[in-house]
Design an enzyme around this catalytic site. Sequence first.
Site, PDB file in Angstrom:
ATOM      1  CB  SER A  42      -8.980  49.908 108.331  1.00  0.00           C
ATOM      2  OG  SER A  42      -9.351  49.158 109.753  1.00  0.00           O
TER       3      SER A  42
ATOM      4  CE1 TYR B 264     -10.386  54.483 111.498  1.00  0.00           C
ATOM      5  CE2 TYR B 264     -11.133  52.001 111.711  1.00  0.00           C
ATOM      6  CZ  TYR B 264     -10.158  53.083 111.448  1.00  0.00           C
ATOM      7  OH  TYR B 264      -8.903  52.396 111.293  1.00  0.00           O
TER       8      TYR B 264
END
Length: 270
Positions: free
Chosen positions: A156, A169
Amino acid sequence: MSKSGSLIPSGVLITGASSGIGEYLARQYAAPGIRLALTGRNAERLEAVAEICRTKGAAVECHTTPVTDAGAMRALILDFAARGRLDLVLANAGISGGFKDWSGFDAHVREVAAVNIDGVFNTVNPAIEAMLGQEASPLLGQNRMPLRGQIGVVASLASFLPLPGAAIYSASKAFARVYAEALRSQLAPKGIGISSICPGFVVSRMTAKNRFPMPFLMETEPAARRIAQGLAENRARIAFPWPMLAVMRLLESLPYPLTSWLLSRAPAKE
């Protein structure tokens, strides 16, 4: 085949394929002569994706094997490879979310890490084992250089900065990106391509839960097309959209106290 000598896989395995990027990557690769192995937690949604892919001519099998189960994932991947070529593996499964109070922080961190970190190990490592055992294919690789296979690890743009309310995350996606990029030079002489995939905000079940502005939010289908094209060109890193990437790299280049102060004022994931 693309101008660069694109990836034309015959055996593709995708984790987290029941929705979002994983679903649209499955649709992207579905075609006559293609074997697809799709994994996901929701059997009903996964079968719905499989049916769409079958209508496009692909031979599809579905598995609800958890990516957190190392033994089961290894058995699945090696079995799929034993029944035909394993040309492309996409380690896409991932979770996000927040925690309501600090009493739930440890459990939250371990849940996300189990999927986003252990799940990458459990997908990538047996894929390498399987690909090392097969011959290089002239249909794979950039500039018509044969490859044994290719692996894409979905990280990401959050891997470049510690986002507010998303410590594990961001950290887990940083692991995914660095693991893929560090392995690339080791695997290249073995004839295996590996790419890190770093999307920004993409429409999915995950981003649907966000209650804060998501700049440069992309629709899922064009995001999947960008990923497939990047893999076709065997890029080391597939990062998009470029305006969001530019913002992240700019913030990353600032003195950390300033970046930290700016991020502390950004909306946090709940």
